[in-house]
Write a protein that holds these residues in place. Structure first.
Motif, PDB file in Angstrom:
ATOM      1  N   MET A 248      14.561  17.453  75.769  1.00  0.00           N
ATOM      2  CA  MET A 248      13.900  17.533  74.471  1.00  0.00           C
ATOM      3  C   MET A 248      14.909  17.804  73.356  1.00  0.00           C
ATOM      4  N   ARG A 249      15.799  18.769  73.579  1.00  0.00           N
ATOM      5  CA  ARG A 249      16.805  19.095  72.566  1.00  0.00           C
ATOM      6  C   ARG A 249      17.746  17.916  72.346  1.00  0.00           C
ATOM      7  N   LYS A 250      18.046  17.176  73.395  1.00  0.00           N
ATOM      8  CA  LYS A 250      18.924  16.010  73.265  1.00  0.00           C
ATOM      9  C   LYS A 250      18.269  14.943  72.400  1.00  0.00           C
ATOM     10  N   LYS A 251      16.962  14.729  72.550  1.00  0.00           N
ATOM     11  CA  LYS A 251      16.251  13.759  71.728  1.00  0.00           C
ATOM     12  C   LYS A 251      16.249  14.185  70.261  1.00  0.00           C
ATOM     13  N   LEU A 252      16.040  15.492  70.012  1.00  0.00           N
ATOM     14  CA  LEU A 252      16.082  16.007  68.644  1.00  0.00           C
ATOM     15  C   LEU A 252      17.464  15.805  68.031  1.00  0.00           C
ATOM     16  N   PHE A 253      18.475  16.078  68.828  1.00  0.00           N
ATOM     17  CA  PHE A 253      19.851  15.934  68.343  1.00  0.00           C
ATOM     18  C   PHE A 253      20.159  14.485  67.989  1.00  0.00           C
ATOM     19  N   ASP A 254      19.684  13.544  68.808  1.00  0.00           N
ATOM     20  CA  ASP A 254      19.909  12.128  68.539  1.00  0.00           C
ATOM     21  C   ASP A 254      19.227  11.679  67.251  1.00  0.00           C
ATOM     22  N   ILE A 255      18.157  12.371  66.858  1.00  0.00           N
ATOM     23  CA  ILE A 255      17.438  12.016  65.636  1.00  0.00           C
ATOM     24  C   ILE A 255      18.092  12.627  64.406  1.00  0.00           C
ATOM     25  N   ILE A 256      18.438  13.906  64.465  1.00  0.00           N
ATOM     26  CA  ILE A 256      18.981  14.579  63.283  1.00  0.00           C
ATOM     27  C   ILE A 256      20.449  14.259  63.048  1.00  0.00           C
ATOM     28  N   GLU A 257      21.144  13.775  64.062  1.00  0.00           N
ATOM     29  CA  GLU A 257      22.530  13.359  63.917  1.00  0.00           C
ATOM     30  C   GLU A 257      22.625  11.854  64.111  1.00  0.00           C
ATOM     31  N   VAL A 258      23.563  11.231  63.376  1.00  0.00           N
ATOM     32  CA  VAL A 258      23.728   9.782  63.480  1.00  0.00           C
ATOM     33  C   VAL A 258      24.554   9.494  64.730  1.00  0.00           C
ATOM     34  N   ILE A 259      23.877   9.148  65.820  1.00  0.00           N
ATOM     35  CA  ILE A 259      24.557   8.849  67.077  1.00  0.00           C
ATOM     36  C   ILE A 259      24.788   7.355  67.241  1.00  0.00           C
ATOM     37  N   SER A 260      23.810   6.555  66.821  1.00  0.00           N
ATOM     38  CA  SER A 260      23.904   5.108  66.972  1.00  0.00           C
ATOM     39  C   SER A 260      23.256   4.427  65.788  1.00  0.00           C
ATOM     40  N   GLU A 261      23.820   3.291  65.394  1.00  0.00           N
ATOM     41  CA  GLU A 261      23.259   2.520  64.278  1.00  0.00           C
ATOM     42  C   GLU A 261      21.883   1.953  64.628  1.00  0.00           C
ATOM     43  N   GLU A 262      21.582   1.851  65.929  1.00  0.00           N
ATOM     44  CA  GLU A 262      20.329   1.254  66.367  1.00  0.00           C
ATOM     45  C   GLU A 262      19.203   2.277  66.509  1.00  0.00           C
TER      46      GLU A 262
END
Length: 255
Positions: free
Chosen positions: A1-15
């Protein structure tokens, strides 16, 4: 869950569409939260804007805090202690604090919180995190910091030298050395307020030479930043092109 939140609030991928939406919403909230600063008076609408934007900023701060270990890439206990002192976390906190100045109405000891109203301008700094164009500019400044530092050093040296020359050539027009430094800075930037100016022929000659050289010095950082910005865009386009080619099937070629 925290990993999904992190992927949203931080720019991990352009897609990552969810991340793009989150960034867009946060940019909108930041801009709207700055609207009341353009007015001397306040009203109910401005108070609502302040309340809603502060709540959103608080949620954003909490989400970033609970994912600090993923951001800093260190173990959880240490990350939670270190994160509040990182530059962007400090800006986030300063953007939230002004809302709590309402406490000064009931507690005299907390009137010092009125000073935190000035921290509202830090909400604009939060845009560095959400705007890709601003992040490109930040990357350019990081890459070209040596060249920009050299230009800044040259400008400071030129200001001091010009100030020393004009202060000794025309001492009657400048009350102290700081006035000469102020004049040299204004001449270097070719602003020319006209509140302090030389009156002798030699002093005017020095002013003309200072202005001519000042134009050349001021033009240097503009060229450095423009060149760096174009290089950064080219690198991004090249990276995107390589990423697209890797995602294509082996028997597919780009035309």
């Amino acid at each position: 869950m925290r990993k999904k939140l992190f992927d949203i609030i931080e720019v991990i991928s352009e897609e990552n569409k969810a991340s793009d939406i989150y960034d867009g919403v946060m940019l909108f909230v930041i801009v709207i939260s700055l609207v009341p600063l353009a007015f001397k008076s306040t009203n109910t609408a401005f108070e609502v804007i302040d309340l809603v934007s502060t709540v959103i900023f608080m949620v954003d701060y909490i989400l970033r805090f609970i994912t600090a270990d993923l951001k800093l890439k260190i173990k959880a206990p240490a990350a939670f202690f270190i994160y509040p002192f990182t530059p962007m976390a400090v800006i986030d906190l300063l953007a939230i604090l002004p809302f709590f100045s309402f406490l000064n109405d009931g507690f005299r000891l907390l009137k010092i919180l009125r000073l935190t109203r000035t921290f509202r301008v830090f909400r604009a700094a939060k845009m560095l995190r959400y705007s890709k164009n601003l992040m490109i500019l930040v990357n350019v400044l990081k890459r070209e910091h040596k060249a920009l530092t050299a230009v800044a050093t040259l400008a400071c040296a030129y200001i001091m030298l010009s100030a020393l020359v004009i202060f000794n050539v025309e001492p009657d027009s400048f009350g102290n050395f700081f006035d000469a430094v102020y004049w040299a800075t204004v001449s270097l930037t070719t602003v020319g307020y006209g509140d302090i100016y030389p009156t002798t022929t030699l002093g005017r000659v020095v002013t003309m030479l200072s202005s001519l050289f000042g134009i050349a010095i001021i033009a240097l950082p503009s060229g450095i930043i423009t060149g760096g910005y174009l290089n950064e865009l080219n690198n991004m386009n090249h990276t995107d092109s390589e990423s697209t080619q890797k995602n294509l099937p082996d028997n597919t070629t780009l035309r």
